[in-house]
Design a protein around this motif. Structure first.
Motif, short mmCIF file in Angstrom:
data_model
loop_
_atom_site.label_atom_id
_atom_site.label_comp_id
_atom_site.label_asym_id
_atom_site.label_seq_id
_atom_site.Cartn_x
_atom_site.Cartn_y
_atom_site.Cartn_z
N ARG A 119 -11.92 -15.00 -46.72
CA ARG A 119 -11.54 -16.19 -47.47
C ARG A 119 -10.13 -16.57 -47.03
O ARG A 119 -9.18 -15.80 -47.21
CB ARG A 119 -11.60 -15.97 -48.98
CG ARG A 119 -11.01 -17.10 -49.79
CD ARG A 119 -11.46 -17.12 -51.22
NE ARG A 119 -12.84 -17.61 -51.35
CZ ARG A 119 -13.38 -18.01 -52.50
NH1 ARG A 119 -12.68 -17.96 -53.62
NH2 ARG A 119 -14.63 -18.44 -52.55
N ALA A 140 -13.73 -23.71 -50.73
CA ALA A 140 -14.13 -22.92 -51.89
C ALA A 140 -13.99 -23.67 -53.20
O ALA A 140 -14.75 -23.43 -54.14
CB ALA A 140 -13.32 -21.63 -51.95
N ASP A 164 -14.03 -20.33 -47.25
CA ASP A 164 -14.73 -19.13 -46.80
C ASP A 164 -15.14 -19.32 -45.35
O ASP A 164 -15.67 -20.37 -44.96
CB ASP A 164 -15.96 -18.88 -47.67
CG ASP A 164 -15.59 -18.47 -49.09
OD1 ASP A 164 -14.51 -17.88 -49.26
OD2 ASP A 164 -16.37 -18.73 -50.02
N PHE A 197 -20.38 -13.59 -43.74
CA PHE A 197 -19.06 -13.81 -44.31
C PHE A 197 -18.02 -12.92 -43.63
O PHE A 197 -18.23 -11.73 -43.43
CB PHE A 197 -19.08 -13.50 -45.81
CG PHE A 197 -17.73 -13.66 -46.46
CD1 PHE A 197 -17.21 -14.91 -46.73
CD2 PHE A 197 -16.97 -12.54 -46.80
CE1 PHE A 197 -15.96 -15.05 -47.33
CE2 PHE A 197 -15.72 -12.68 -47.39
CZ PHE A 197 -15.22 -13.95 -47.65
#
Length: 268
Positions: A146, A212, A136, A143
């Motif tokens: 990904r 992740a 990520d 954010f």
């Protein structure tokens, strides 16, 4: 003026370094490897990056000079047959320098609360040991995406001409104190999507990478290599300090780019 001569046991670098030390002593210039004012590296760009790691705690007080023993390097302004001219330049030193941004990198391992600090002049990478990297990506703790692929490369402006360039990233002038993130063989299809392009962030922004799915990862910071590391998070930002080069005849950035990648073969 205190000078350190730093070299690796490669090609004729040691012989050139020994000759330089003799000439410095003959000109009554103090040799001090531990607390120098100037570090002269003898070898190539890799040698200079290694010297940076060795003296990274003294960046406020140290200026670098690169002597190349092969082809002219990106960070090396002097050739091995120019030692006498270099001595004259050191004797006439007036303290001028040119500084390039570096990376501050904080790596937090699984189960640890205090990150380990690394620095890089060119770039840092993270890759998964035996499978696809899934991580990520955050910009300023927000954010962004990904990522799935072989890995990610975070570079400085001067490092933009190195691994970043081979990944299709932009070449950035070092007066723009920015970060650049380039993807290494990203996976993009109907299910998995990334931006699919290198990204340049402003000087006051930072990048956080959080793997992740756990596991062990390969991490690099210039010539520092850490293998099979249980990394929980890596945070990148432009460093508060710079790497400084003695400004004797330090080639301008675009001159370096031209010398490194174009040369004189495309004159019109």
């Amino acid at each position: 003026m205190k000078v350190a001569v730093y070299c690796k046991q490669a090609n004729n670098a040691q012989d050139v370094a020994d000759k330089l030390v003799e000439k410095l002593k003959a000109n009554k210039i103090t040799i001090d490897r531990e607390r120098p004012d100037i570090v002269v590296t003898v070898g190539g760009d890799g040698t200079l990056l290694s010297a940076f790691q060795y003296y990274q705690t003294q960046l406020e007080n140290v200026r670098f000079i690169g002597v190349h023993t092969g082809h002219l390097g990106f960070y090396t302004d002097w050739r091995d047959y120019e030692l006498d001219e270099l001595i004259l330049a050191i004797k006439a030193d007036n303290g001028e320098c040119v500084g390039y941004p570096i990376l501050d990198i904080d790596v937090t391992m699984v189960g640890e609360t205090t990150p380990i600090r690394y620095h890089a002049v060119n770039e840092s990478t993270i890759k998964k040991v035996s499978s696809t990297l899934v991580a990520d990506v955050y910009f300023k703790d927000r954010f962004f995406e990904r990522f799935r692929g072989d890995g990610l490369c975070i570079s400085t402006p001067t490092g933009s001409t190195a691994y970043n360039r081979s990944l299709g990233g932009a070449v950035v002038h070092p007066q723009l104190e920015v970060l650049q993130m380039a993807e290494i063989a990203s996976i993009n299809n109907r299910v998995f999507r990334t931006l699919g392009a290198s990204i340049i962030l402003a000087p006051d922004e930072w990048i956080t990478l959080r793997p992740a799915h756990g596991g062990d990862f390969n991490f690099t910071a210039d010539q520092v290599n850490i293998f099979d590391a249980p990394i929980e998070q890596i945070k990148y930002r432009i460093g508060e300090q710079k790497i400084n080069f003695a400004k004797y005849r330090h080639t301008d950035f675009w001159g370096r780019v031209r010398n490194a990648f174009i040369g004189d073969g495309n004159e019109v």
